[in-house]
Motif scaffolding. Structure first.
Motif, PDB file in Angstrom:
ATOM      1  N   ALA A  70       0.738  -1.174  -0.087  1.00  0.00           N
ATOM      2  CA  ALA A  70      -0.179   0.121   0.010  1.00  0.00           C
ATOM      3  C   ALA A  70       1.103   1.234  -0.088  1.00  0.00           C
ATOM      4  O   ALA A  70       1.870   1.522   0.663  1.00  0.00           O
ATOM      5  N   VAL A  71       0.606   2.027  -0.948  1.00  0.00           N
ATOM      6  CA  VAL A  71       1.482   3.509  -0.760  1.00  0.00           C
ATOM      7  C   VAL A  71       0.521   4.602  -0.738  1.00  0.00           C
ATOM      8  O   VAL A  71      -0.552   4.955  -1.236  1.00  0.00           O
ATOM      9  N   VAL A  72       0.599   5.284   0.745  1.00  0.00           N
ATOM     10  CA  VAL A  72      -0.561   6.174   0.837  1.00  0.00           C
ATOM     11  C   VAL A  72       0.665   7.517   1.494  1.00  0.00           C
ATOM     12  O   VAL A  72       1.787   7.424   1.796  1.00  0.00           O
ATOM     13  N   PRO A  73       0.154   8.502   1.259  1.00  0.00           N
ATOM     14  CA  PRO A  73       0.905  10.004   1.821  1.00  0.00           C
ATOM     15  C   PRO A  73       1.094   9.615   3.431  1.00  0.00           C
ATOM     16  O   PRO A  73       0.472   9.088   4.190  1.00  0.00           O
ATOM     17  N   VAL A  74       2.260  10.240   3.578  1.00  0.00           N
ATOM     18  CA  VAL A  74       2.732  10.016   4.948  1.00  0.00           C
ATOM     19  C   VAL A  74       1.890  10.853   5.987  1.00  0.00           C
ATOM     20  O   VAL A  74       1.700  10.573   7.044  1.00  0.00           O
ATOM     21  N   SER A  75       1.096  11.749   5.657  1.00  0.00           N
ATOM     22  CA  SER A  75       0.136  12.549   6.331  1.00  0.00           C
ATOM     23  C   SER A  75      -1.429  11.903   6.532  1.00  0.00           C
ATOM     24  O   SER A  75      -1.923  12.279   7.315  1.00  0.00           O
ATOM     25  N   ALA A  76      -1.202  10.616   6.071  1.00  0.00           N
ATOM     26  CA  ALA A  76      -2.453   9.976   6.307  1.00  0.00           C
ATOM     27  C   ALA A  76      -2.286   8.565   6.948  1.00  0.00           C
ATOM     28  O   ALA A  76      -0.954   7.913   6.716  1.00  0.00           O
ATOM     29  N   SER A  77      -3.334   7.771   7.305  1.00  0.00           N
ATOM     30  CA  SER A  77      -3.185   6.560   7.800  1.00  0.00           C
ATOM     31  C   SER A  77      -3.997   5.659   6.731  1.00  0.00           C
ATOM     32  O   SER A  77      -4.685   5.959   5.818  1.00  0.00           O
ATOM     33  N   LEU A  78      -3.558   4.332   6.630  1.00  0.00           N
ATOM     34  CA  LEU A  78      -3.970   3.319   5.828  1.00  0.00           C
ATOM     35  C   LEU A  78      -5.214   2.795   6.243  1.00  0.00           C
ATOM     36  O   LEU A  78      -5.532   2.314   7.159  1.00  0.00           O
ATOM     37  N   GLY A  79      -6.353   2.759   5.250  1.00  0.00           N
ATOM     38  CA  GLY A  79      -7.665   2.191   5.521  1.00  0.00           C
ATOM     39  C   GLY A  79      -7.539   0.619   5.227  1.00  0.00           C
ATOM     40  O   GLY A  79      -7.439   0.436   4.176  1.00  0.00           O
ATOM     41  N   GLY A 115      11.173  -1.848  -7.524  1.00  0.00           N
ATOM     42  CA  GLY A 115      12.419  -2.743  -7.594  1.00  0.00           C
ATOM     43  C   GLY A 115      12.301  -3.695  -6.557  1.00  0.00           C
ATOM     44  O   GLY A 115      13.348  -3.923  -5.739  1.00  0.00           O
ATOM     45  N   GLN A 116      11.244  -4.190  -5.717  1.00  0.00           N
ATOM     46  CA  GLN A 116      11.154  -5.084  -5.020  1.00  0.00           C
ATOM     47  C   GLN A 116      11.716  -6.413  -5.414  1.00  0.00           C
ATOM     48  O   GLN A 116      11.769  -6.762  -6.681  1.00  0.00           O
ATOM     49  N   ARG A 117      12.221  -7.223  -4.568  1.00  0.00           N
ATOM     50  CA  ARG A 117      12.802  -8.664  -4.682  1.00  0.00           C
ATOM     51  C   ARG A 117      11.837  -9.457  -5.381  1.00  0.00           C
ATOM     52  O   ARG A 117      11.631 -10.218  -6.321  1.00  0.00           O
ATOM     53  N   LYS A 118      10.558  -9.414  -4.864  1.00  0.00           N
ATOM     54  CA  LYS A 118       9.433 -10.065  -5.278  1.00  0.00           C
ATOM     55  C   LYS A 118       8.424  -9.153  -5.478  1.00  0.00           C
ATOM     56  O   LYS A 118       7.809  -8.100  -4.772  1.00  0.00           O
ATOM     57  N   ARG A 119       7.806  -9.134  -6.892  1.00  0.00           N
ATOM     58  CA  ARG A 119       6.851  -8.050  -7.156  1.00  0.00           C
ATOM     59  C   ARG A 119       5.455  -8.605  -6.618  1.00  0.00           C
ATOM     60  O   ARG A 119       4.827  -9.333  -6.764  1.00  0.00           O
ATOM     61  N   LEU A 120       5.096  -7.442  -5.638  1.00  0.00           N
ATOM     62  CA  LEU A 120       3.918  -7.987  -4.743  1.00  0.00           C
ATOM     63  C   LEU A 120       2.620  -7.035  -5.380  1.00  0.00           C
ATOM     64  O   LEU A 120       3.062  -5.955  -6.179  1.00  0.00           O
ATOM     65  N   PRO A 121       1.350  -7.335  -5.221  1.00  0.00           N
ATOM     66  CA  PRO A 121       0.403  -6.742  -5.614  1.00  0.00           C
ATOM     67  C   PRO A 121       0.620  -5.365  -5.012  1.00  0.00           C
ATOM     68  O   PRO A 121       0.814  -5.128  -3.779  1.00  0.00           O
ATOM     69  N   THR A 122       0.112  -4.353  -5.667  1.00  0.00           N
ATOM     70  CA  THR A 122       0.373  -2.872  -5.040  1.00  0.00           C
ATOM     71  C   THR A 122      -0.841  -2.058  -5.436  1.00  0.00           C
ATOM     72  O   THR A 122      -1.458  -2.029  -6.151  1.00  0.00           O
ATOM     73  N   VAL A 123      -1.112  -1.273  -4.341  1.00  0.00           N
ATOM     74  CA  VAL A 123      -2.236  -0.291  -4.471  1.00  0.00           C
ATOM     75  C   VAL A 123      -1.815   1.033  -4.117  1.00  0.00           C
ATOM     76  O   VAL A 123      -1.138   1.353  -2.969  1.00  0.00           O
ATOM     77  N   VAL A 124      -1.960   2.044  -5.077  1.00  0.00           N
ATOM     78  CA  VAL A 124      -1.359   3.675  -4.817  1.00  0.00           C
ATOM     79  C   VAL A 124      -2.628   4.341  -4.569  1.00  0.00           C
ATOM     80  O   VAL A 124      -3.608   4.370  -5.144  1.00  0.00           O
ATOM     81  N   ASP A 125      -2.523   5.076  -3.352  1.00  0.00           N
ATOM     82  CA  ASP A 125      -3.826   6.152  -2.868  1.00  0.00           C
ATOM     83  C   ASP A 125      -4.066   6.864  -4.290  1.00  0.00           C
ATOM     84  O   ASP A 125      -3.047   7.478  -4.702  1.00  0.00           O
ATOM     85  N   SER A 126      -5.234   6.860  -4.544  1.00  0.00           N
ATOM     86  CA  SER A 126      -5.659   7.971  -5.481  1.00  0.00           C
ATOM     87  C   SER A 126      -5.116   9.165  -5.469  1.00  0.00           C
ATOM     88  O   SER A 126      -5.214  10.045  -6.324  1.00  0.00           O
ATOM     89  N   SER A 127      -4.773   9.896  -4.169  1.00  0.00           N
ATOM     90  CA  SER A 127      -4.293  11.296  -4.132  1.00  0.00           C
ATOM     91  C   SER A 127      -3.126  11.345  -4.694  1.00  0.00           C
ATOM     92  O   SER A 127      -2.739  12.531  -5.013  1.00  0.00           O
ATOM     93  N   VAL A 160      -4.718   1.929  -8.654  1.00  0.00           N
ATOM     94  CA  VAL A 160      -4.983   3.160  -8.101  1.00  0.00           C
ATOM     95  C   VAL A 160      -6.412   3.100  -7.320  1.00  0.00           C
ATOM     96  O   VAL A 160      -7.400   2.873  -7.934  1.00  0.00           O
ATOM     97  N   ALA A 161      -6.598   3.281  -6.067  1.00  0.00           N
ATOM     98  CA  ALA A 161      -7.691   3.314  -5.316  1.00  0.00           C
ATOM     99  C   ALA A 161      -7.706   4.371  -4.150  1.00  0.00           C
ATOM    100  O   ALA A 161      -6.517   4.696  -3.708  1.00  0.00           O
ATOM    101  N   ASP A 162      -8.904   4.779  -3.441  1.00  0.00           N
ATOM    102  CA  ASP A 162      -8.712   5.577  -2.311  1.00  0.00           C
ATOM    103  C   ASP A 162      -8.421   4.417  -1.062  1.00  0.00           C
ATOM    104  O   ASP A 162      -9.280   3.914  -0.898  1.00  0.00           O
ATOM    105  N   ILE A 163      -7.317   4.551  -0.533  1.00  0.00           N
ATOM    106  CA  ILE A 163      -7.109   3.530   0.381  1.00  0.00           C
ATOM    107  C   ILE A 163      -6.779   4.114   1.987  1.00  0.00           C
ATOM    108  O   ILE A 163      -6.073   3.695   2.679  1.00  0.00           O
ATOM    109  N   ARG A 164      -7.014   5.744   1.952  1.00  0.00           N
ATOM    110  CA  ARG A 164      -6.628   6.055   3.173  1.00  0.00           C
ATOM    111  C   ARG A 164      -7.731   6.186   4.112  1.00  0.00           C
ATOM    112  O   ARG A 164      -8.789   5.955   3.559  1.00  0.00           O
ATOM    113  N   ALA A 165      -7.422   5.941   5.520  1.00  0.00           N
ATOM    114  CA  ALA A 165      -8.444   5.893   6.522  1.00  0.00           C
ATOM    115  C   ALA A 165      -9.054   6.840   6.787  1.00  0.00           C
ATOM    116  O   ALA A 165      -8.667   7.939   6.625  1.00  0.00           O
TER     117      ALA A 165
END
Length: 165
Positions: A70-79, A115-127, A160-165
């Motif tokens: 999960a990739v989220v802004p440092v100013s937010a929490s992950l939902g 560049g991760q060792r094992k490509r994992l499913p990734t979700v980037v916050d829409s912001s 890409v999805a809204d994943i902030r709490a």
């Protein structure tokens, strides 16, 4: 002290190598990491003089037992519920830090979505899409990679999805 450098070729961290190989234009931004810092992302934003909404942290969670980034802004929490839904699962929980380090090849506080060792499913916050460029870890504490959000999504194969709490 922050330093900005344009990448010129190979070498560097797995994140910068992957970005270079993909032909992505990026800027490396470094700063002196304080081991006593409470939040790596907030420290990066402060040290680099960048608004925290443009600096994104990389978190590794388990969605229905499968490691997911999960990739989220440092100013937010992950939902976690939002992450589970975006990843097509039912339940999400934060992953064990040791499992995250093993799977990604990076140490906590320096985990890059690129560049991760094992490509994992990734979700980037829409912001992220609201900015010309965003910053994520370049694979080491005290080093950020600044790139266009669409390049981040392409490099990671992210949803890409809204994943902030």
């Amino acid at each position: 002290m922050a330093k900005a450098t344009r990448a010129k070729g190979g070498g560097g961290t797995p994140a910068t190598v992957a970005a270079t190989r993909a032909g992505v234009t990026y800027t490396l931004r470094s700063y002196d990491h304080d081991p006593a810092a409470g939040s790596y992302g907030e420290e990066a934003a402060r040290a680099l003089g960048v608004e925290p909404e443009r600096v994104f942290k990389t978190l590794v969670a388990e969605v229905d037992g499968r490691l997911t980034v999960a990739v989220v802004p440092v100013s937010a929490s992950l939902g976690l519920k939002a992450l589970a839904a975006a990843a097509g699962g039912k339940r999400a929980a934060m992953a064990d830090p040791a499992a995250a380090e093993r799977a990604t090849g990076y140490v906590r506080g320096g985990i890059s979505p690129v560049g991760q060792r094992k490509r994992l499913p990734t979700v980037v916050d829409s912001s992220a899409t609201g900015y010309e460029t965003v910053l994520v870890s370049a694979g080491r504490r005290g080093l950020e990679i600044e790139l266009a959000p669409e390049d981040l999504v392409r490099l990671t194969g992210a949803t890409v999805a809204d994943i902030r709490a």
